[in-house]
Scaffold this active site. Structure first.
Site, mmCIF file in Angstrom:
data_model
loop_
_atom_site.group_PDB
_atom_site.id
_atom_site.type_symbol
_atom_site.label_atom_id
_atom_site.label_comp_id
_atom_site.label_asym_id
_atom_site.label_seq_id
_atom_site.Cartn_x
_atom_site.Cartn_y
_atom_site.Cartn_z
ATOM 1 N N SER A 296 0.809 -1.219 0.000
ATOM 2 C CA SER A 296 0.000 0.000 0.000
ATOM 3 C C SER A 296 0.841 1.268 0.000
ATOM 4 O O SER A 296 1.923 1.309 0.611
ATOM 5 C CB SER A 296 -0.914 0.020 1.240
ATOM 6 O OG SER A 296 -1.778 -1.080 1.261
ATOM 7 N N HIS A 346 -7.200 0.035 6.444
ATOM 8 C CA HIS A 346 -6.775 -1.354 6.650
ATOM 9 C C HIS A 346 -6.782 -1.744 8.127
ATOM 10 O O HIS A 346 -7.177 -2.866 8.469
ATOM 11 C CB HIS A 346 -5.398 -1.581 6.032
ATOM 12 C CG HIS A 346 -5.418 -1.588 4.535
ATOM 13 N ND1 HIS A 346 -6.090 -2.544 3.808
ATOM 14 C CD2 HIS A 346 -4.851 -0.752 3.620
ATOM 15 C CE1 HIS A 346 -5.940 -2.316 2.514
ATOM 16 N NE2 HIS A 346 -5.201 -1.230 2.374
#
Length: 422
Positions: A296, A346
């Protein structure tokens, strides 16, 4: 059976979706909105609703703002009636008094949107209408309230039970593939060849959520790389000359790009369900997959560094990794949540901060937003639910020992300690 139901739903929507034609072009849309909320007949209501939807689509921005303002004020709640209904319920808590309170407390504009949504194909039009509202609202209190009404309705209309997960591959319809290219928000897809490299090889997957009322519009999609081991660079994943491998040889599924597609569905969360569903499906298909991670970006990192008075040196990779780790674990909003939006997403889904990598995204965008650093968030499937609950309760950022050690070694950590001691 699920696939058959999906196909029938799609065929039905396409067969009976009618083009919107305005029949009462001489009447203001806010008048039609009042008529629609007050109409009793379904047939006449559908005709009025079609007029509103097609008329709105033809408006200039200033006229859209005027329409939003009128329905936000004219079809709002009446505080006096709400107080009166609540008093009646407190005095006599019956089914009737509760129904009266619910009726008074719900703005009439919510019923307007429900009736508009009866028109075949209207759901996508209403999503676009909210996109216009978000773009034009300019923090006006009455329009903020109007947005909350749409969010409330969309949360029900787009809940997980209505969503269909579909694999996207190189054989998918061209109009869907075009939208994957257009909506990719993390790592731009530069060409059809680039898209093919992400979809066709056996060790690459893509999945998207669709809604039966919007069968040609992905809501959110995720791109997945099947690898051996956890990658530390997106350049490696997206390299033109990389050698593909059999999917059965992979032990790791890497979620390297998650893109929301509909701006009108902002704040309606699909990502949590998407990642968990894809991880479950992949683990069922490929038993050799043992690890599920992201690769990410850290989009707020560079901006935060500058705000803190620090400049980054592209040569100082170790320092950059430790500073990024410190940022992910310690940079918080006034509400105690991580500053970084991807981290909030997340961690809120139940992942943990697993590893930080320098020079992991050396594109111009990667350099600008996160100084080239990227992070792996680990989804330990048996622990995801517990991690989610812990984060929601304590807001503690759970991280691996390696990341915690990096954060402690950051010069930022030493500076903060010195300030505290001083």
């Amino acid at each position: 059976m699920t696939l058959l139901a999906d196909l029938l739903s799609t065929v039905f929507e396409r067969r009976y979706r009618q083009p919107l034609r305005r029949k009462q072009a001489n009447r203001p849309l806010d008048e039609l909105a009042n008529d629609l909320v007050g109409s009793a007949g379904e047939t006449s209501g559908l005709a009025i609703a079609q007029d509103i939807l097609s008329g709105f689509d033809e408006l200039e921005d200033q006229d859209k703002i005027a329409f939003f303002h009128k329905i936000a004020t004219a079809l709002s709640i009446d505080p006096a009636k709400v107080r009166e209904a609540l008093d009646d319920y407190e005095k006599d808590p019956s089914k009737t008094s509760y129904r009266n309170f619910m009726s008074a407390a719900e703005p009439r504009r919510q019923e307007l949107f429900r009736r508009l949504n009866r028109v075949p194909g209207a759901t996508g039009t209403l999503v676009q209408m909210r996109a216009d509202l978000l773009r034009l609202r300019d923090q006006k209190p009455e329009l903020e309230a109007l947005d909350l009404d749409l969010r409330h309705l969309f949360s029900s209309w787009f809940n997980r039970g209505f969503l269909v997960l579909r694999p996207i591959n190189w054989e998918s319809p061209a109009h869907i593939l075009e939208k994957i290219i257009a909506y990719e928000a993390v790592h731009a897809i530069d060409s059809w060849d680039d898209l093919r490299r992400r979809l066709e090889p056996a060790d690459r997957r893509c999945f998207a959520f669709f809604h039966p009322s919007m069968p040609d519009e992905p809501l959110i999609f995720v791109e997945v790389a099947l690898t051996k081991g956890i990658p530390d660079s997106v350049q490696v994943l997206l390299a033109e000359d990389r050698a593909a491998m059999p999917a059965e040889d992979a032990d790791t599924a890497v979620f390297y790009s998650i893109s929301n597609c509909q701006s009108g569905l902002a704040s309606i969360s699909f990502g949590n369900s998407l990642i968990k569903q894809v991880a479950t499906d992949l683990s069922g298909e490929l038993p050799g997959l043992k690890t599920f991670v992201t690769l990410s970006p850290i989009p707020g990192f560079t901006r935060w560094l500058k705000k803190e008075g620090h400049e980054w040196d592209s040569r100082a990779t170790n320092e950059m990794k430790s500073d990024a780790a410190y940022y992910l674990l310690n940079a918080k909003t006034s509400k105690g949540l991580p500053v970084d939006p991807v981290a909030r997403f997340h961690l809120g889904n139940g992942a943990i901060v697993h590893a930080v990598h320098a020079d992991a995204d050396i594109s111009d965008k990667g350099r600008a937003q996160s100084s080239g650093t990227m992070v792996n968030y680990l989804y330990d499937l048996p622990r995801v639910a517990q991690n989610h609950e812990n984060f929601a309760t304590t807001q503690e950022v759970v991280a691996s020992d390696q990341v915690r050690s990096l954060a402690r070694s950051s010069a930022l950590s030493q500076t903060r300690k010195g300030s505290s001691n001083g």
